[in-house]
Design a protein around this motif. Structure first.
Motif, mmCIF file in Angstrom:
data_model
loop_
_atom_site.group_PDB
_atom_site.id
_atom_site.type_symbol
_atom_site.label_atom_id
_atom_site.label_comp_id
_atom_site.label_asym_id
_atom_site.label_seq_id
_atom_site.Cartn_x
_atom_site.Cartn_y
_atom_site.Cartn_z
ATOM 1 N N SER A 1 -5.945 -5.628 8.257
ATOM 2 C CA SER A 1 -4.747 -5.171 7.546
ATOM 3 C C SER A 1 -4.694 -3.652 7.484
ATOM 4 O O SER A 1 -3.619 -3.045 7.563
ATOM 5 N N ALA B 1 3.898 10.148 3.707
ATOM 6 C CA ALA B 1 3.889 8.718 4.036
ATOM 7 C C ALA B 1 2.491 8.275 4.460
ATOM 8 O O ALA B 1 1.980 7.243 4.009
ATOM 9 N N ALA C 1 0.833 -1.204 0.000
ATOM 10 C CA ALA C 1 0.000 0.000 0.000
ATOM 11 C C ALA C 1 0.864 1.249 0.000
ATOM 12 O O ALA C 1 0.618 2.195 -0.755
ATOM 13 N N ALA D 1 4.862 5.736 13.914
ATOM 14 C CA ALA D 1 6.125 6.356 13.512
ATOM 15 C C ALA D 1 6.032 7.874 13.611
ATOM 16 O O ALA D 1 6.983 8.553 14.014
ATOM 17 N N PHE E 1 -3.619 1.849 0.186
ATOM 18 C CA PHE E 1 -4.431 0.748 0.701
ATOM 19 C C PHE E 1 -5.823 0.777 0.086
ATOM 20 O O PHE E 1 -6.325 -0.230 -0.425
ATOM 21 N N LEU F 1 0.955 1.473 11.902
ATOM 22 C CA LEU F 1 2.386 1.452 11.627
ATOM 23 C C LEU F 1 2.893 2.864 11.295
ATOM 24 O O LEU F 1 3.908 3.328 11.820
ATOM 25 N N VAL F 2 2.171 3.557 10.449
ATOM 26 C CA VAL F 2 2.598 4.901 10.052
ATOM 27 C C VAL F 2 2.341 5.895 11.176
ATOM 28 O O VAL F 2 3.191 6.749 11.477
ATOM 29 N N THR G 1 9.173 7.216 3.595
ATOM 30 C CA THR G 1 7.972 6.387 3.604
ATOM 31 C C THR G 1 8.307 4.903 3.686
ATOM 32 O O THR G 1 7.790 4.185 4.556
ATOM 33 N N ARG H 1 -0.353 9.748 3.767
ATOM 34 C CA ARG H 1 -1.251 9.838 2.629
ATOM 35 C C ARG H 1 -1.040 8.677 1.670
ATOM 36 O O ARG H 1 -2.002 8.082 1.154
ATOM 37 N N ALA H 2 0.243 8.364 1.417
ATOM 38 C CA ALA H 2 0.544 7.265 0.500
ATOM 39 C C ALA H 2 -0.015 5.952 1.033
ATOM 40 O O ALA H 2 -0.624 5.176 0.290
ATOM 41 N N ALA H 3 0.164 5.710 2.319
ATOM 42 C CA ALA H 3 -0.293 4.447 2.890
ATOM 43 C C ALA H 3 -1.808 4.330 2.810
ATOM 44 O O ALA H 3 -2.346 3.298 2.394
ATOM 45 N N LEU I 1 6.465 13.000 6.348
ATOM 46 C CA LEU I 1 5.572 12.167 7.159
ATOM 47 C C LEU I 1 4.129 12.244 6.680
ATOM 48 O O LEU I 1 3.416 11.230 6.632
ATOM 49 N N THR J 1 -3.467 -2.390 10.824
ATOM 50 C CA THR J 1 -2.023 -2.599 10.906
ATOM 51 C C THR J 1 -1.263 -1.533 10.116
ATOM 52 O O THR J 1 -0.299 -0.929 10.601
ATOM 53 N N THR J 2 -1.728 -1.298 8.900
ATOM 54 C CA THR J 2 -1.028 -0.370 8.015
ATOM 55 C C THR J 2 -0.972 1.040 8.596
ATOM 56 O O THR J 2 0.090 1.653 8.702
ATOM 57 N N LEU K 1 10.115 3.725 6.892
ATOM 58 C CA LEU K 1 9.156 3.650 7.989
ATOM 59 C C LEU K 1 8.480 2.281 8.024
ATOM 60 O O LEU K 1 8.377 1.646 9.073
#
Lengths: 191, 191
Positions: free
Chosen positions: B173, B147, A150, B184, B155, B180-181, A177, B149-151, B144, B176-177, A180
């Motif tokens: 999931s 990151a 993702a 961080a 997803f 995780l970000v 990204t 936004r991308a995640a 950050l 979790t995703t 991380l």
DNA sequence: AGGTGATGACTAACCATGTTAGTTGACCGG
DNA sequence: CCGGTCAACTAACATGGTTAGTCATCACCT
């Protein structure tokens, strides 16, 4: 007029690839591809099953190419170094082949087209084998691979869509990204 | 025949939204929208500047709606709780309005259409204000936010594209995703 | 060498869609 | 009641996908 040119499926897919990578996936039409090849649109039906078939062939090419590049990039590497190399290669592929990259979404359902589904999931398999080598808790490996996928896909997709408004360095943001996510994965590794 | 129906821009955009959310963004055509409204295609030109104009109006609606929902969802929350609420609301929006969501990419360039560019970046602003409240090092705040936004986008995009092959629980999931970000990000907060 | 069949290009025709131009009928203010 | 504006319309055209049917070329076989 009869058989004039030695047109093959390869030529057709190659021409479509160039158009897609230059002008976007939506610029692919039988007319544009035929014109690039110096041929009339109906002639393409001798090599490809219409526009839908052409797109399908393009997706096969995309899946195969990306999987091959990723397998190469990870050669000799393991663990986080391998993951970093995979992410970088994935992003590089998207930059060099934005048109092919766009064929990955939306994916066909396994019922509709199991063959193509398998081909498009090939690159995921490469990542999977690296992760299993890292000895991650099997219960958490699927969410983690999804998180990595993702993050990388999302970053590349936003980047290609020119959706990052600010002028701040994009390469650095990419490193941030994926590091991380990869660090989080590493912290759950037993290898 | 003269003025028969009280058609307005709102009606047109509403009809297009329904088609896009039900059958995908590519199912929007002047023909399909006009048909849904019981009208001939050329009549739509009285309200919208062709297909391109209709898509532009749709993008405006998408940006405004998502920004409003996100602003609502974060009300009274701060820090990681606010970020989690934003991510969940973002994903929920994409599920309820897949057609509208698809209008976000590709984004117009600021030169081409500064007004629409601003409208589409509105949701990002909501996240930005939460992050500035968390007192993150200004040097790292942009990577950050990218990151995160991308995640989240990645997803949702994969999920909507049916690109997750395995049957494993997708809600889990997602948690979790983004955790995780967000974890961080929290580790770099001074608040 | 000459006939034969498959191949791979073609033209013609049809349908759907986007778009422009010009038309017409209904409503509204004076 | 009259005239203008508005919002729908029909007509016409361009482009793109698709199908059907045609025809030249090539490979092969006798």
């Amino acid at each position: 007029m009869g058989r004039k040119l030695g047109l093959t499926l390869e030529h057709v897919v190659e021409a479509a690839t160039e158009i897609a990578d230059r002008d976007g996936l939506s610029a692919i039409s039988l007319a544009s591809v035929a014109s690039k090849l110096g041929v009339r649109s109906p002639s393409l039906y001798n090599h490809v099953d219409g526009l839908a078939g052409l797109r399908r062939q393009l997706a096969f090419r995309a899946g195969g190419l990306l999987a091959a590049e990723m397998a190469d990039s990870v050669d000799g590497l393991t663990g986080t170094a391998a993951l970093r190399a995979l992410a970088a290669q994935y992003r590089s592929f998207a930059h060099r082949h934005p048109g092919l990259y766009a064929t990955f979404l939306p994916a066909p359902t396994p019922d509709d087209d199991p063959e193509l589904t398998a081909a498009l999931l090939e690159p995921v398999g490469v990542v999977g084998s690296v992760l299993t080598e890292m000895d991650i808790d099997p219960l958490t490996v699927v969410p983690l691979i999804r998180a990595l996928r993702a993050a990388v896909h999302g970053f590349v997709d936003l980047e290609l869509g020119r959706s990052f408004g600010l002028p701040d360095d994009i390469d650095e943001s990419f490193t941030t990204t994926i590091d991380l996510v990869i660090d989080a994965i590493a912290s759950k590794s037993n290898a």
